[in-house]
Design a protein around this motif. Sequence first.
Motif, short mmCIF file in Angstrom:
data_model
loop_
_atom_site.label_atom_id
_atom_site.label_comp_id
_atom_site.label_asym_id
_atom_site.label_seq_id
_atom_site.Cartn_x
_atom_site.Cartn_y
_atom_site.Cartn_z
N GLY A 20 0.76 -1.14 -0.06
CA GLY A 20 -0.17 0.04 -0.11
C GLY A 20 0.88 1.10 -0.04
O GLY A 20 0.59 2.25 0.53
N ARG A 21 1.95 1.42 -0.82
CA ARG A 21 2.83 2.60 -0.79
C ARG A 21 3.01 3.13 -2.11
O ARG A 21 4.07 3.30 -2.58
CB ARG A 21 4.14 2.05 -0.19
CG ARG A 21 4.03 1.85 1.33
CD ARG A 21 3.95 2.79 2.08
NE ARG A 21 4.01 2.88 3.55
CZ ARG A 21 2.89 2.48 4.27
NH1 ARG A 21 1.60 2.34 3.62
NH2 ARG A 21 2.92 2.07 5.63
N GLY A 26 4.61 -1.82 -6.80
CA GLY A 26 3.89 -2.90 -7.46
C GLY A 26 2.99 -3.58 -6.45
O GLY A 26 2.28 -4.60 -6.73
N ARG A 27 2.75 -2.89 -5.35
CA ARG A 27 1.64 -3.68 -4.34
C ARG A 27 0.99 -2.19 -3.79
O ARG A 27 0.56 -2.29 -2.69
CB ARG A 27 2.49 -4.00 -3.04
CG ARG A 27 3.30 -5.54 -3.46
CD ARG A 27 3.62 -6.07 -2.37
NE ARG A 27 4.59 -7.21 -2.82
CZ ARG A 27 6.02 -7.23 -2.64
NH1 ARG A 27 6.65 -5.93 -2.32
NH2 ARG A 27 6.69 -8.15 -2.97
N GLY A 28 0.61 -1.42 -4.68
CA GLY A 28 -0.32 -0.24 -4.23
C GLY A 28 -1.64 -0.72 -4.73
O GLY A 28 -2.02 -1.79 -4.85
N GLY A 29 -2.41 0.35 -4.92
CA GLY A 29 -3.87 -0.05 -5.55
C GLY A 29 -4.76 -0.78 -4.63
O GLY A 29 -5.11 -0.49 -3.68
N THR A 30 -4.94 -2.18 -4.91
CA THR A 30 -5.46 -3.05 -3.94
C THR A 30 -4.80 -3.57 -2.89
O THR A 30 -5.45 -4.46 -1.92
CB THR A 30 -5.98 -4.17 -4.84
OG1 THR A 30 -5.03 -5.05 -5.50
CG2 THR A 30 -7.18 -3.72 -5.97
N SER A 31 -3.52 -3.54 -2.82
CA SER A 31 -2.47 -3.89 -1.69
C SER A 31 -2.70 -5.46 -1.29
O SER A 31 -2.95 -5.72 -0.28
CB SER A 31 -2.93 -3.13 -0.34
OG SER A 31 -2.86 -1.73 -0.75
N GLY A 34 -6.95 -8.31 -3.82
CA GLY A 34 -7.83 -8.53 -4.51
C GLY A 34 -8.73 -7.30 -5.13
O GLY A 34 -8.62 -6.50 -4.37
N HIS A 35 -10.00 -7.57 -5.53
CA HIS A 35 -10.85 -6.67 -5.68
C HIS A 35 -12.33 -7.08 -4.86
O HIS A 35 -12.69 -7.96 -4.92
CB HIS A 35 -11.36 -6.80 -7.26
CG HIS A 35 -10.32 -6.26 -8.41
ND1 HIS A 35 -9.85 -4.81 -8.22
CD2 HIS A 35 -9.25 -6.82 -8.74
CE1 HIS A 35 -8.87 -4.64 -9.14
NE2 HIS A 35 -8.60 -6.10 -9.56
N LYS A 36 -12.65 -5.87 -4.43
CA LYS A 36 -13.92 -5.89 -3.55
C LYS A 36 -14.26 -6.99 -2.48
O LYS A 36 -13.15 -7.83 -2.22
CB LYS A 36 -15.11 -5.53 -4.74
CG LYS A 36 -15.30 -4.33 -5.34
CD LYS A 36 -16.44 -4.42 -6.18
CE LYS A 36 -16.36 -2.95 -7.26
NZ LYS A 36 -17.72 -3.25 -8.02
N SER A 40 -11.49 -7.63 1.40
CA SER A 40 -10.59 -6.38 1.06
C SER A 40 -10.80 -5.58 2.04
O SER A 40 -10.02 -4.44 1.76
CB SER A 40 -11.10 -6.09 -0.38
OG SER A 40 -12.29 -5.33 -0.38
N ARG A 41 -11.95 -5.39 2.85
CA ARG A 41 -12.29 -4.28 3.53
C ARG A 41 -11.26 -4.45 5.02
O ARG A 41 -10.87 -5.29 5.58
CB ARG A 41 -13.76 -4.33 3.96
CG ARG A 41 -14.69 -4.71 3.11
CD ARG A 41 -14.87 -3.20 1.90
NE ARG A 41 -15.81 -3.70 1.07
CZ ARG A 41 -15.93 -3.14 -0.26
NH1 ARG A 41 -15.01 -2.28 -0.57
NH2 ARG A 41 -16.88 -3.56 -1.03
N SER A 42 -11.10 -3.20 5.46
CA SER A 42 -10.68 -3.27 6.70
C SER A 42 -11.51 -3.60 7.79
O SER A 42 -12.95 -3.35 7.45
CB SER A 42 -10.08 -1.84 7.26
OG SER A 42 -10.94 -0.79 7.47
N GLY A 43 -11.01 -4.14 8.99
CA GLY A 43 -11.93 -4.73 9.95
C GLY A 43 -12.52 -5.99 9.62
O GLY A 43 -13.34 -6.54 10.59
#
Length: 148
Positions: A20-21, A26-31, A34-36, A40-43
């Motif tokens: 997530g940087r 190369g590891r930004g975006g969806t960190s 994956g998608h949705k 993929s959500r925090s918590g």
Amino acid sequence: MYLNSLKPAEGAIKSRKRIGRGTGSGRGGTSTRGHKGAKSRSGYSQKSGFEGGQMPLQRRVPKYGFKNINRVEYKAINLDVIQSLAESTNETVFNFDFFKAHGLVSKNDKVKVLGRGEINKGVEVHAHAFSQSATESIEKAGGKTVAI
């Protein structure tokens, strides 16, 4: 060789993934998530043992038996062990402290004397419980059993 020249073997140290940087890493975006979706959500946290809606192993395997809460676990000491101790130490009184000192029991154990082997020396044995055959053998040899 000096302490300041020591270093780990080649390839032994890996740098951590900086997730997530930014897209350039190369590891930004969806960190790497994956998608949705909930994962993929925090918590997000999954119930332990959850198998995606499939019947979990814990519920598939049948239940049987029970755990008796009144069960008393004894550490078994046989007559042949007492006989060998009597020969090697020339003791006539065997109590819990003696067994503990010789590494046969731990401090919270309960001792039960069982009748495997023979005893041919009149000894006094102190224990929490005795089997019938052990009591008979000890008394036949001229010894004494004392329940703690």
